[in-house]
Write a protein that holds these residues in place. Structure first.
Motif, PDB file in Angstrom:
ATOM      1  N   ASN A  44       0.801  -1.225   0.000  1.00 44.27           N
ATOM      2  CA  ASN A  44       0.000   0.000   0.000  1.00 44.27           C
ATOM      3  C   ASN A  44       0.840   1.284   0.000  1.00 44.27           C
ATOM      4  OD1 ASN A  44      -2.599   1.132  -0.130  1.00 44.27           O
ATOM      5  ND2 ASN A  44      -2.563   1.600   2.065  1.00 44.27           N
ATOM      6  N   GLN A 338     -11.476   8.881   2.915  1.00 46.39           N
ATOM      7  CA  GLN A 338     -11.504   8.927   1.447  1.00 46.39           C
ATOM      8  C   GLN A 338     -11.481  10.353   0.911  1.00 46.39           C
ATOM      9  OE1 GLN A 338     -15.152   6.815   0.429  1.00 46.39           O
ATOM     10  NE2 GLN A 338     -14.667   5.328   2.025  1.00 46.39           N
ATOM     11  N   LYS A 482      -4.400   0.769  -9.000  1.00 46.28           N
ATOM     12  CA  LYS A 482      -5.593   0.586  -8.170  1.00 46.28           C
ATOM     13  C   LYS A 482      -5.454  -0.732  -7.421  1.00 46.28           C
ATOM     14  CE  LYS A 482     -10.648   0.588  -8.431  1.00 46.28           C
ATOM     15  NZ  LYS A 482     -10.899   1.325  -7.187  1.00 46.28           N
ATOM     16  N   ASP A 486      -8.777   0.095  -2.703  1.00 46.46           N
ATOM     17  CA  ASP A 486      -8.975   1.505  -3.101  1.00 46.46           C
ATOM     18  C   ASP A 486     -10.435   1.742  -3.461  1.00 46.46           C
ATOM     19  OD1 ASP A 486      -6.351   2.224  -2.761  1.00 46.46           O
ATOM     20  OD2 ASP A 486      -5.803   1.721  -4.828  1.00 46.46           O
ATOM     21  N   ARG A 488     -11.580   5.097  -3.912  1.00 44.74           N
ATOM     22  CA  ARG A 488     -11.753   6.474  -4.374  1.00 44.74           C
ATOM     23  C   ARG A 488     -11.961   6.540  -5.881  1.00 44.74           C
ATOM     24  NH1 ARG A 488      -5.585   8.374  -4.830  1.00 44.74           N
ATOM     25  NH2 ARG A 488      -4.625   6.584  -3.862  1.00 44.74           N
TER      26      ARG A 488
END
Lengths: 488, 488
Positions: A44, A338, A482, A486, A488
């Motif tokens: 991450n 987020q 991605k 994730d 967003r």
């Protein structure tokens, strides 16, 4: 990125020959294709460093085979679960082989002894679901729990929101099985509640980020599932008022199972994102989110104690009257996280800890830092533990932003240590926090840690380049990818 | 007994010169008289090995001075609290200097953060009294708590009766300060609830019996004091029935704070000693002693659940209606321990642990062992943890008794490991259990532990001769001495 070979193993190094032997031993469990290697190259932190092969471990003994070969040929070995680490601890920064343990996902539960024996690749939330179906509870709840593996949780001693009442991952580990750097099997601790035989290498391995051994399974302590939960949210005019209430609640004898804080910058992000204030008429409040749990009568008594205190100090409040309403309150916390990307495209998430009484001073500092460096510093986190996630938001393409962010983090870490705190409460060091080790630990302390590392991994093949080696994430490009978590 | 010098330091060895320097630096804090040296020569194992000097540490920095000199001159250093260890872990078996930390007895309590910061020499019961006066609780309760020090509790990771609900000493240690073997100061962990920076040497030191460093103070986690306690005692026709009830109670959802078992041999000793049966009309029953604690409504609910189960299975029972009555019930447990000396003059106390469901099998074995070796094997202990104290009683003057006892212990330890258990749950290895290390741990596991020891104490000056070195208590005379905790 320059790849370094483990220092002591260079004379034996023959990576191509080693790989051929590995493929001969483990066949189709060894992937060398670009896609597999890329997926195993990052976590991450989103810093990618390609391995030469990924080994999909099917059974614990595979690890032994890999380590024997890696030792013989001086190949770096980096162990991996889901790759949810925030610090680069799962990145094979010196190349070599990645051990992917995600297929070690067996779960066995002894409901009488209240012990679960699980493979390192078991997903945290999957274990929790199985355990809760039996009326039991495995409390550690890192925010990545839907993806993170127990092996990764143990490697990083993961925390989460419930630590204020239930402690961290370490508090639930009774025994660990796996392999030492040279491929010898180990069992440190057992599925027993008491164990004091020999030096405690079990707890040394917990939180060592894969640098001292490879954990393939764990015996975990389970407790009773709380019968009832209650959730409430409280607004305050200022961060100082909210954090004063944290101390006040403890003084009043409230024992929350969760006690989360959101500063006004975080709340502002969420409100901008959703287009409406969280508390009508009270925009941009600082917020506390509280959960109580236990047997119903205890929750009722705690709720009364909590409300007696809070109604005299909070500007507004909201109680969840149902599971659905509670979920809506928790949604506020998730939206904050987020929505920060509306400020800038990159979020530095620092999981610092300070004494509970010093949190207000830390927030004064993050607000001053915002002014000083000209970057937003939204902060939220586990106020019951003093474990606040201070974020510095910046745009990756802007060199000046990046310089400011880098300087800001350095100053923040210094302040945290000055306040009697620690630079990481639940993420670990990995690559990202390596520059701050000497702020936290004296030279003899670090020398002692390095001596232990060398004692257990004399050739330096296990996750080399982490924790102790100089590293600057800023000198490396991050990849735009991605990941499963994730949203967003 | 032959005294050995630490292996790697012999070239620098000049004990007389070292002692002169030590006396010059620390003056009257250094005792070399026979009486002081004798008192520091033994612990509850009663095996005496004289040091050449005892250093009464007044402040932590004294430890640094001692270790610097000890390193320079290759002098063994053994750290000591009250000397309540049952295994010889506090005995200066290779002579040298004893560090007596009993004067480091400061206590500071932060009731909001619920953290106590205490010197290593604080007596466990003194800390508990101070903490309980504030409505807080420090649960670890080794039976020696009126004498034992926190430093010793941490060095041996002490347990006690409350572990079934509250865990062991390790579970309450947040931070440790002290000195590494070379005299460098360390702080591993801090008075914070979350901390994952660097390798976890804090937990490595806990339970290492003074072999890896000298702990001078600790930050300890405190919890809420339980509002209410309830105590009950239950008689069973057989050990099997009592231990089946232990499993049955867990199945029934009872969460005792204490769950102690006494076998019929132990009860027989107590009854012979007092001259009357514990349960009238039910002589020589196996017994369970149970404590429940928590908020009153929880204790009431737990009591109902417990009695619903027990009244259907136990042969007789007794409830404490007052503190005084509860104390009388606990007196039964204490009487068992003392009264065993009516069987023979020497008690071997083995603190083994087996899985909860395997306790009945262990007791079948101890009864068979009694027949086989012709020595009594009274057993009691913490059945909620599977941590049973198996005693072998013998007369020291009888060579044949001693041989039988030695053979019995060896067989017991093998059985415990076969049952998936551990040779020590709360006493540690010290000298007495060193012969059994290889039953419990594989050669690579022991090699890993030794490598860690060597990494942190390369000259081998800290408590040399313990845990890993071959030792047979049987080859040494024990001393006949009255220690402060002897009540027989």
């Amino acid at each position: 990125m320059k790849k370094q070979n483990p220092k002591n193993a260079s004379s034996k190094q023959n990576p191509a020959k080693a790989l051929r032997k590995l493929q001969k031993r483990l066949g189709s469990q060894v992937s060398v294709d670009e896609d597999s290697c890329f997926r195993a190259s990052l976590d991450n932190l989103r810093l990618s460093s390609l391995p030469t092969a990924v080994v999909h471990v099917q059974e614990p003994q595979d690890v032994r085979i890999v380590l024997k070969l890696a030792n013989k040929h001086g190949v770096p070995v980096t162990t991996r679960g889901a790759g949810t680490s925030a610090t680069g601890s799962a990145v094979p920064i010196q190349g070599g082989w990645v051990l992917d343990l995600s297929r070690l996902n067996q779960i066995e539960i002894d409901p009488i002894a209240r012990i679960a024996t699980v493979g390192a690749g078991v997903v945290t939330a999957d274990l929790q679901a199985e355990v809760e179906a039996l009326g039991l509870f495995f409390p550690p709840d890192p925010s990545s729990k839907k993806y993170s593996t127990i092996g990764g949780n143990i490697a990083c001693n993961a925390g989460g929101m419930r630590c204020v009442k239930y402690g961290v991952t370490r508090d639930y580990v009774l025994g660990l099985a796996g392999f030492l750097a040279d491929g010898s099997p180990f069992q440190f601790g057992l599925p027993l509640k008491k164990y004091v035989s020999g030096l405690n290498l079990r707890d040394l391995l917990i939180g060592s980020e894969g640098t001292l051994g490879v954990i393939t399974s764990a015996n975990l302590k389970l407790i009773s599932k709380p019968e009832k939960r209650w959730t409430g949210m409280f607004a305050f005019k200022s961060e100082a008022a909210a954090l004063k209430a944290v101390v006040g609640l403890f003084k009043a004898g409230v024992s929350p199972s969760i006690l989360e804080f959101l500063d006004r910058q975080s709340v502002g992000c969420a409100e901008a994102y959703t287009g409406k204030p969280i508390f009508a008429g009270q925009p941009r409040s600082a917020i506390l989110l509280v959960e109580l749990d236990g047997i119903p009568v205890e929750v009722r008594a705690q709720r009364k104690r909590l409300l007696d205190y809070m109604l005299a100090t909070a500007a507004a409040h909201r109680e969840a009257r149902s599971e659905l309403q509670a979920e809506k309150l928790w949604q506020v916390r998730r939206t904050c996280s987020q929505s920060m990307f509306s400020i800038a495209d990159t979020k530095l998430n620092e999981d610092v800890v300070v004494p509970i009484e010093k949190q207000a001073e830390l927030i004064r500092y993050t607000i001053a830092l915002k002014k000083k460096i000209g970057l937003s510093t939204p902060t939220f986190g586990h106020a019951g533990d003093g474990n606040l996630h201070v974020h510095i938001m910046y745009n990756r393409a802007s060199e000046s932003d990046a310089e400011k962010a880098k300087a800001g983090i350095q100053q923040l870490m210094q302040k945290v240590v000055e306040l009697g705190g620690v630079i990481t409460g639940e993420h670990g060091i990995g690559l990202a926090k390596a520059p701050f080790m000497s702020l936290q630990h004296s030279a003899p302390e670090i020398a002692a840690m390095r001596a232990v590392k060398k004692a257990l991994d004399p050739l330096g093949i296990l996750n080399p380049g982490k924790i102790f080696e100089p590293f600057e994430v800023w000198d490396h490009d991050l990849v735009d990818v991605k990941l499963p978590w994730d949203h967003r």
